[in-house]
Design a protein around this motif. Structure first.
Motif, PDB file in Angstrom:
ATOM      1  N   ARG A   5       0.852  -1.206   0.022  1.00  0.00           N
ATOM      2  CA  ARG A   5       0.163   0.014  -0.102  1.00  0.00           C
ATOM      3  C   ARG A   5       0.832   1.099  -0.057  1.00  0.00           C
ATOM      4  NH1 ARG A   5      -4.219  -0.311   4.617  1.00  0.00           N
ATOM      5  NH2 ARG A   5      -4.695   1.550   3.939  1.00  0.00           N
ATOM      6  N   THR A   6       0.474   2.213  -0.955  1.00  0.00           N
ATOM      7  CA  THR A   6       1.219   3.656  -0.595  1.00  0.00           C
ATOM      8  C   THR A   6       0.289   4.443   0.034  1.00  0.00           C
ATOM      9  OG1 THR A   6       0.072   4.078  -2.735  1.00  0.00           O
ATOM     10  CG2 THR A   6       2.341   3.044  -2.859  1.00  0.00           C
ATOM     11  N   LEU A   7       0.989   5.395   0.626  1.00  0.00           N
ATOM     12  CA  LEU A   7       0.309   6.012   1.356  1.00  0.00           C
ATOM     13  C   LEU A   7      -0.088   7.371   0.779  1.00  0.00           C
ATOM     14  CD1 LEU A   7       2.488   6.402   4.515  1.00  0.00           C
ATOM     15  CD2 LEU A   7       0.231   5.316   4.378  1.00  0.00           C
ATOM     16  N   PRO A   8      -1.422   8.146   0.895  1.00  0.00           N
ATOM     17  CA  PRO A   8      -1.810   8.939  -0.169  1.00  0.00           C
ATOM     18  C   PRO A   8      -1.010  10.025  -0.519  1.00  0.00           C
ATOM     19  CG  PRO A   8      -3.505   8.778   1.749  1.00  0.00           C
ATOM     20  CD  PRO A   8      -2.085   7.722   2.074  1.00  0.00           C
ATOM     21  N   PHE A   9      -0.144  10.472   0.248  1.00  0.00           N
ATOM     22  CA  PHE A   9       0.675  11.596   0.259  1.00  0.00           C
ATOM     23  C   PHE A   9       2.059  11.190  -0.667  1.00  0.00           C
ATOM     24  CE2 PHE A   9       2.154   9.912   4.364  1.00  0.00           C
ATOM     25  CZ  PHE A   9       3.542   9.972   4.126  1.00  0.00           C
ATOM     26  N   GLN A  10       2.473  10.026  -0.883  1.00  0.00           N
ATOM     27  CA  GLN A  10       3.448   9.419  -1.270  1.00  0.00           C
ATOM     28  C   GLN A  10       3.623   9.709  -2.791  1.00  0.00           C
ATOM     29  OE1 GLN A  10       3.922   5.370  -0.122  1.00  0.00           O
ATOM     30  NE2 GLN A  10       5.454   5.550   1.148  1.00  0.00           N
ATOM     31  N   ARG A  11       2.604   9.608  -3.431  1.00  0.00           N
ATOM     32  CA  ARG A  11       2.537   9.894  -4.893  1.00  0.00           C
ATOM     33  C   ARG A  11       3.094  11.222  -5.453  1.00  0.00           C
ATOM     34  NH1 ARG A  11      -0.872   5.979  -8.388  1.00  0.00           N
ATOM     35  NH2 ARG A  11      -0.692   3.966  -7.500  1.00  0.00           N
ATOM     36  N   PRO A  12       2.078  12.225  -4.897  1.00  0.00           N
ATOM     37  CA  PRO A  12       2.623  13.559  -5.229  1.00  0.00           C
ATOM     38  C   PRO A  12       3.874  14.007  -4.731  1.00  0.00           C
ATOM     39  CG  PRO A  12       0.408  13.554  -3.988  1.00  0.00           C
ATOM     40  CD  PRO A  12       1.127  12.081  -3.927  1.00  0.00           C
ATOM     41  N   VAL A  13       4.275  13.410  -3.673  1.00  0.00           N
ATOM     42  CA  VAL A  13       5.947  13.576  -3.225  1.00  0.00           C
ATOM     43  C   VAL A  13       6.846  13.034  -4.102  1.00  0.00           C
ATOM     44  CG1 VAL A  13       7.584  13.218  -1.340  1.00  0.00           C
ATOM     45  CG2 VAL A  13       5.268  13.854  -0.760  1.00  0.00           C
ATOM     46  N   MET A  14       6.647  11.939  -4.442  1.00  0.00           N
ATOM     47  CA  MET A  14       7.405  11.306  -5.684  1.00  0.00           C
ATOM     48  C   MET A  14       7.487  11.876  -7.031  1.00  0.00           C
ATOM     49  SD  MET A  14       7.095   7.121  -4.637  1.00  0.00           S
ATOM     50  CE  MET A  14       8.024   6.695  -6.071  1.00  0.00           C
ATOM     51  N   LEU A  15       6.275  12.171  -7.218  1.00  0.00           N
ATOM     52  CA  LEU A  15       6.136  13.137  -8.664  1.00  0.00           C
ATOM     53  C   LEU A  15       6.958  14.483  -8.589  1.00  0.00           C
ATOM     54  CD1 LEU A  15       5.076  12.887 -11.497  1.00  0.00           C
ATOM     55  CD2 LEU A  15       2.778  14.081 -10.440  1.00  0.00           C
ATOM     56  N   THR A  16       6.784  15.186  -7.483  1.00  0.00           N
ATOM     57  CA  THR A  16       7.512  16.375  -7.265  1.00  0.00           C
ATOM     58  C   THR A  16       8.788  16.184  -7.195  1.00  0.00           C
ATOM     59  OG1 THR A  16       5.542  16.828  -6.113  1.00  0.00           O
ATOM     60  CG2 THR A  16       7.494  18.490  -5.748  1.00  0.00           C
ATOM     61  N   ALA A  17       9.263  15.271  -6.488  1.00  0.00           N
ATOM     62  CA  ALA A  17      10.786  14.888  -6.723  1.00  0.00           C
ATOM     63  C   ALA A  17      11.275  14.475  -7.795  1.00  0.00           C
ATOM     64  CB  ALA A  17      11.174  13.828  -5.539  1.00  0.00           C
ATOM     65  N   LEU A  18      10.811  13.863  -8.477  1.00  0.00           N
ATOM     66  CA  LEU A  18      11.167  13.225 -10.051  1.00  0.00           C
ATOM     67  C   LEU A  18      11.245  14.726 -11.061  1.00  0.00           C
ATOM     68  CD1 LEU A  18       9.659  10.051 -10.678  1.00  0.00           C
ATOM     69  CD2 LEU A  18      12.014  10.347 -10.517  1.00  0.00           C
ATOM     70  N   LEU A  19      10.099  15.502 -10.648  1.00  0.00           N
ATOM     71  CA  LEU A  19      10.277  16.751 -11.513  1.00  0.00           C
ATOM     72  C   LEU A  19      11.247  17.675 -11.226  1.00  0.00           C
ATOM     73  CD1 LEU A  19       6.262  17.360 -11.790  1.00  0.00           C
ATOM     74  CD2 LEU A  19       7.935  16.764 -13.567  1.00  0.00           C
ATOM     75  N   LEU A  20      11.472  17.903  -9.772  1.00  0.00           N
ATOM     76  CA  LEU A  20      12.706  18.658  -9.459  1.00  0.00           C
ATOM     77  C   LEU A  20      14.063  18.013 -10.004  1.00  0.00           C
ATOM     78  CD1 LEU A  20      12.316  20.007  -5.721  1.00  0.00           C
ATOM     79  CD2 LEU A  20      13.545  20.907  -7.695  1.00  0.00           C
ATOM     80  N   ILE A  21      14.185  16.841  -9.888  1.00  0.00           N
ATOM     81  CA  ILE A  21      15.479  16.341 -10.366  1.00  0.00           C
ATOM     82  C   ILE A  21      15.520  16.417 -11.966  1.00  0.00           C
ATOM     83  CG2 ILE A  21      16.588  14.050 -10.774  1.00  0.00           C
ATOM     84  CD1 ILE A  21      15.541  13.230  -8.214  1.00  0.00           C
ATOM     85  N   ALA A  22      14.518  16.373 -12.594  1.00  0.00           N
ATOM     86  CA  ALA A  22      14.395  16.727 -14.137  1.00  0.00           C
ATOM     87  C   ALA A  22      14.906  18.004 -14.485  1.00  0.00           C
ATOM     88  CB  ALA A  22      13.305  16.185 -14.633  1.00  0.00           C
ATOM     89  N   ALA A  23      14.169  18.909 -13.640  1.00  0.00           N
ATOM     90  CA  ALA A  23      14.399  20.295 -13.846  1.00  0.00           C
ATOM     91  C   ALA A  23      15.791  20.568 -13.555  1.00  0.00           C
ATOM     92  CB  ALA A  23      13.569  21.270 -13.046  1.00  0.00           C
ATOM     93  N   LEU A  24      16.530  20.044 -12.477  1.00  0.00           N
ATOM     94  CA  LEU A  24      17.832  20.317 -12.253  1.00  0.00           C
ATOM     95  C   LEU A  24      18.924  19.755 -13.341  1.00  0.00           C
ATOM     96  CD1 LEU A  24      18.070  19.684  -8.543  1.00  0.00           C
ATOM     97  CD2 LEU A  24      18.154  21.857  -9.583  1.00  0.00           C
ATOM     98  N   LEU A  25      18.580  18.665 -13.951  1.00  0.00           N
ATOM     99  CA  LEU A  25      19.236  18.104 -14.928  1.00  0.00           C
ATOM    100  C   LEU A  25      19.290  18.979 -16.196  1.00  0.00           C
ATOM    101  CD1 LEU A  25      18.634  14.157 -14.371  1.00  0.00           C
ATOM    102  CD2 LEU A  25      20.765  15.472 -14.116  1.00  0.00           C
ATOM    103  N   LEU A  26      18.011  19.464 -16.587  1.00  0.00           N
ATOM    104  CA  LEU A  26      17.990  20.301 -17.646  1.00  0.00           C
ATOM    105  C   LEU A  26      18.630  21.754 -17.415  1.00  0.00           C
ATOM    106  CD1 LEU A  26      14.317  19.545 -18.852  1.00  0.00           C
ATOM    107  CD2 LEU A  26      16.403  19.018 -19.968  1.00  0.00           C
ATOM    108  N   THR A  27      18.504  22.391 -16.380  1.00  0.00           N
ATOM    109  CA  THR A  27      19.205  23.340 -16.124  1.00  0.00           C
ATOM    110  C   THR A  27      20.933  23.387 -16.081  1.00  0.00           C
ATOM    111  OG1 THR A  27      19.014  23.368 -13.724  1.00  0.00           O
ATOM    112  CG2 THR A  27      17.362  24.566 -15.135  1.00  0.00           C
ATOM    113  N   ALA A  28      21.110  22.161 -15.787  1.00  0.00           N
ATOM    114  CA  ALA A  28      22.643  22.023 -15.552  1.00  0.00           C
ATOM    115  C   ALA A  28      23.279  21.825 -17.133  1.00  0.00           C
ATOM    116  CB  ALA A  28      22.899  20.815 -14.652  1.00  0.00           C
ATOM    117  N   CYS A  29      22.443  21.276 -18.123  1.00  0.00           N
ATOM    118  CA  CYS A  29      23.014  21.066 -19.266  1.00  0.00           C
ATOM    119  C   CYS A  29      22.840  22.180 -20.261  1.00  0.00           C
ATOM    120  CB  CYS A  29      21.851  19.909 -20.047  1.00  0.00           C
ATOM    121  SG  CYS A  29      22.418  18.339 -19.053  1.00  0.00           S
TER     122      CYS A  29
END
Length: 122
Positions: A5-29
Motif C-alpha cells: 500500500r502506498t500512502l496517499p501523500f507518497q505519489r505527489p511527493v515522488m512526482l514532485t521529486a522526479l520533476l525537481l530532479i529533471a528540472a535540475l538536470l535540464l538547467t545543468a545542461c
C-alpha cells in the motif's frame, strides 16, 4: 499475493521529486547565452583537448569558420588560453599552428578551424 500500500501523500511527493530532479538536470545542461562570448559579433563552438599524456600539447577546434574567420581565430585563441590557464596556471602558449598564421596557412576543414599549441608551464 501481498499487496503493498502506498500512502496517499507518497505519489505527489515522488512526482514532485522526479520533476525537481529533471528540472535540475535540464538547467545543468543548458548553456546560458549570457555566459557565451561573441567574437566579431558571432558565437563559435570552441573545444580543446590534450594531444599527449602530460597535457602540455593541445589542439583547439573552432566552428563555424564560415561565420567569421577573424572571429574564429579569436575564439580559438581564447579557448587555448582557457586550456593552458586551467591546466598549468599560465596563459603563455608556443603555437605550432596558431591563430596568427596567414589565411592560406590556417588549417580549415569542414567549416572547422584547427589550432595546435604547447602550453608553457611555469
Amino acid at each position: 499475493m501481498t499487496k503493498t500500500r502506498t500512502l496517499p501523500f507518497q505519489r505527489p511527493v515522488m512526482l514532485t521529486a522526479l520533476l525537481l530532479i529533471a528540472a535540475l538536470l535540464l538547467t545543468a545542461c543548458v548553456e546560458r547565452r549570457a555566459d557565451r562570448i561573441a567574437f566579431d559579433d558571432e558565437f563559435f563552438r570552441a573545444t580543446s583537448k590534450k594531444l599527449d599524456k602530460d597535457r602540455i600539447n593541445f589542439e583547439v577546434t573552432v566552428r563555424p569558420v564560415s561565420a567569421s574567420l577573424e572571429g574564429a581565430r579569436d575564439a580559438g585563441r581564447q579557448e587555448a588560453t582557457r586550456y593552458c590557464v586551467g591546466n598549468f596556471g599560465s596563459s603563455d602558449i608556443d603555437w605550432i599552428e596558431g591563430p596568427d598564421a596567414e589565411d592560406g596557412r590556417l588549417r580549415v576543414s569542414r567549416d572547422t578551424l584547427r589550432l595546435v599549441g604547447r602550453c608553457k608551464a611555469r
